[in-house]
Scaffold this motif. Structure first.
Motif, PDB file in Angstrom:
ATOM      1  N   GLU A  20      78.887  28.011 -42.800  1.00  0.00           N
ATOM      2  CA  GLU A  20      80.282  27.876 -41.553  1.00  0.00           C
ATOM      3  C   GLU A  20      79.360  28.276 -40.025  1.00  0.00           C
ATOM      4  O   GLU A  20      79.942  27.592 -39.243  1.00  0.00           O
ATOM      5  CB  GLU A  20      81.067  29.008 -41.983  1.00  0.00           C
ATOM      6  N   PHE A  21      78.729  29.295 -40.098  1.00  0.00           N
ATOM      7  CA  PHE A  21      78.175  29.451 -38.732  1.00  0.00           C
ATOM      8  C   PHE A  21      77.416  28.420 -38.179  1.00  0.00           C
ATOM      9  O   PHE A  21      77.612  27.881 -36.966  1.00  0.00           O
ATOM     10  CB  PHE A  21      77.285  30.791 -38.704  1.00  0.00           C
ATOM     11  N   PHE A  22      76.651  27.487 -38.995  1.00  0.00           N
ATOM     12  CA  PHE A  22      75.696  26.589 -38.547  1.00  0.00           C
ATOM     13  C   PHE A  22      76.628  25.367 -38.155  1.00  0.00           C
ATOM     14  O   PHE A  22      76.492  24.845 -37.372  1.00  0.00           O
ATOM     15  CB  PHE A  22      74.777  26.338 -39.587  1.00  0.00           C
ATOM     16  N   ALA A  31      70.480  25.103 -34.449  1.00  0.00           N
ATOM     17  CA  ALA A  31      69.068  25.273 -33.612  1.00  0.00           C
ATOM     18  C   ALA A  31      69.020  26.681 -33.241  1.00  0.00           C
ATOM     19  O   ALA A  31      70.000  27.470 -32.825  1.00  0.00           O
ATOM     20  CB  ALA A  31      69.358  24.569 -32.389  1.00  0.00           C
ATOM     21  N   ARG A  32      67.864  27.429 -33.853  1.00  0.00           N
ATOM     22  CA  ARG A  32      67.908  28.981 -33.387  1.00  0.00           C
ATOM     23  C   ARG A  32      66.933  29.156 -32.321  1.00  0.00           C
ATOM     24  O   ARG A  32      67.079  30.022 -31.490  1.00  0.00           O
ATOM     25  CB  ARG A  32      66.869  29.329 -34.672  1.00  0.00           C
ATOM     26  N   LYS A  68      74.743  31.136 -28.727  1.00  0.00           N
ATOM     27  CA  LYS A  68      74.393  32.451 -28.178  1.00  0.00           C
ATOM     28  C   LYS A  68      75.494  33.577 -28.112  1.00  0.00           C
ATOM     29  O   LYS A  68      75.318  34.563 -28.400  1.00  0.00           O
ATOM     30  CB  LYS A  68      73.640  32.382 -26.596  1.00  0.00           C
ATOM     31  N   GLU A  69      76.929  32.779 -27.637  1.00  0.00           N
ATOM     32  CA  GLU A  69      77.933  33.780 -27.461  1.00  0.00           C
ATOM     33  C   GLU A  69      78.450  34.233 -29.012  1.00  0.00           C
ATOM     34  O   GLU A  69      78.793  35.394 -29.066  1.00  0.00           O
ATOM     35  CB  GLU A  69      78.817  32.969 -26.581  1.00  0.00           C
ATOM     36  N   ASN A  70      78.403  33.477 -29.658  1.00  0.00           N
ATOM     37  CA  ASN A  70      78.900  33.750 -31.252  1.00  0.00           C
ATOM     38  C   ASN A  70      77.857  34.607 -31.993  1.00  0.00           C
ATOM     39  O   ASN A  70      78.242  35.473 -32.706  1.00  0.00           O
ATOM     40  CB  ASN A  70      79.535  32.511 -31.840  1.00  0.00           C
ATOM     41  N   PRO A  85      77.973  41.259 -36.352  1.00  0.00           N
ATOM     42  CA  PRO A  85      77.446  42.428 -36.416  1.00  0.00           C
ATOM     43  C   PRO A  85      75.863  42.504 -37.049  1.00  0.00           C
ATOM     44  O   PRO A  85      75.231  41.474 -37.302  1.00  0.00           O
ATOM     45  CB  PRO A  85      78.064  43.184 -37.735  1.00  0.00           C
ATOM     46  N   PHE A  86      74.962  43.421 -36.907  1.00  0.00           N
ATOM     47  CA  PHE A  86      73.474  43.760 -37.193  1.00  0.00           C
ATOM     48  C   PHE A  86      73.230  42.538 -38.564  1.00  0.00           C
ATOM     49  O   PHE A  86      72.400  41.930 -38.386  1.00  0.00           O
ATOM     50  CB  PHE A  86      73.055  44.979 -37.009  1.00  0.00           C
ATOM     51  N   TRP A  87      73.909  43.415 -39.473  1.00  0.00           N
ATOM     52  CA  TRP A  87      73.508  42.754 -40.996  1.00  0.00           C
ATOM     53  C   TRP A  87      73.884  41.290 -40.967  1.00  0.00           C
ATOM     54  O   TRP A  87      73.069  40.381 -41.786  1.00  0.00           O
ATOM     55  CB  TRP A  87      73.964  43.654 -42.041  1.00  0.00           C
ATOM     56  N   SER A  88      74.730  40.876 -40.098  1.00  0.00           N
ATOM     57  CA  SER A  88      75.395  39.519 -40.301  1.00  0.00           C
ATOM     58  C   SER A  88      74.264  38.663 -39.567  1.00  0.00           C
ATOM     59  O   SER A  88      73.900  37.742 -40.128  1.00  0.00           O
ATOM     60  CB  SER A  88      76.580  39.190 -39.819  1.00  0.00           C
ATOM     61  N   ARG A  89      73.569  39.092 -38.539  1.00  0.00           N
ATOM     62  CA  ARG A  89      72.559  38.719 -37.920  1.00  0.00           C
ATOM     63  C   ARG A  89      71.399  38.578 -38.711  1.00  0.00           C
ATOM     64  O   ARG A  89      70.533  37.243 -38.831  1.00  0.00           O
ATOM     65  CB  ARG A  89      72.240  39.297 -36.456  1.00  0.00           C
ATOM     66  N   ILE A  90      71.024  39.491 -39.568  1.00  0.00           N
ATOM     67  CA  ILE A  90      69.931  39.476 -40.449  1.00  0.00           C
ATOM     68  C   ILE A  90      70.227  38.425 -41.535  1.00  0.00           C
ATOM     69  O   ILE A  90      69.259  37.571 -41.834  1.00  0.00           O
ATOM     70  CB  ILE A  90      69.622  40.640 -41.218  1.00  0.00           C
ATOM     71  N   LYS A  91      71.508  38.438 -42.045  1.00  0.00           N
ATOM     72  CA  LYS A  91      71.768  37.489 -42.920  1.00  0.00           C
ATOM     73  C   LYS A  91      71.587  35.964 -42.597  1.00  0.00           C
ATOM     74  O   LYS A  91      70.949  35.132 -43.320  1.00  0.00           O
ATOM     75  CB  LYS A  91      73.107  37.570 -43.366  1.00  0.00           C
TER      76      LYS A  91
END
Length: 137
Positions: A25-27, A33-34, A42-44, A49-55
């Protein structure tokens, strides 16, 4: 970014885990593109949260199983390319006398970072490419 038509997907009906649904869903909303992120990405991403970024960034199964995990997901073309990349990485770092543990960590990090966008492209965009860096750089 992406020249394909905008499509709305309901990833809940795809038989994916909650983690994969979140990633897809995020992609789908922000692009995959990372390393060349859009302003929206970048904004979203910063709002997560930190763990969502890790996931979103790392895949722990791929960290430990590398190309075998790519094969389990059905991405055999990318598994072949990834294996070649990891062998070349091993050779290069061996020349510079890196420790075996260091090389293993580098290879694991490569696999962990490439798995999520590659699987998104495989499942959603129906990518059949051998290019492991497709839409990453």
């Amino acid at each position: 970014m992406d020249n394909s038509t905008e499509e709305k997907f309901d990833f809940a009906n795809w038989g994916l885990s909650k983690t994969w649904q979140f990633r897809f869903e995020f992609f789908a909303e922000n692009g995959s593109a990372r390393y060349k992120p859009t302003a929206q990405y970048k904004e979203n991403y910063k709002k997560l949260p930190f763990w969502s970024r890790i996931k979103l960034d790392l895949n722990f199964w791929s960290l430990f199983f590398g190309p075998l995990y790519f094969l389990c997901l059905g991405m055999w073309r990318k598994a072949i390319s990834l294996t070649i990349l990891l062998v070349l990485t091993d050779l290069i770092f061996s020349i510079f006398n890196f420790s075996d543990r260091g090389i293993l960590c580098i290879n694991g990090a490569i696999c962990a970072q490439l798995a999520n966008p590659a699987y998104y492209l495989h499942r959603v965009k129906k990518s059949k490419s051998f290019n492991i860096f497709e839409r990453v750089f």
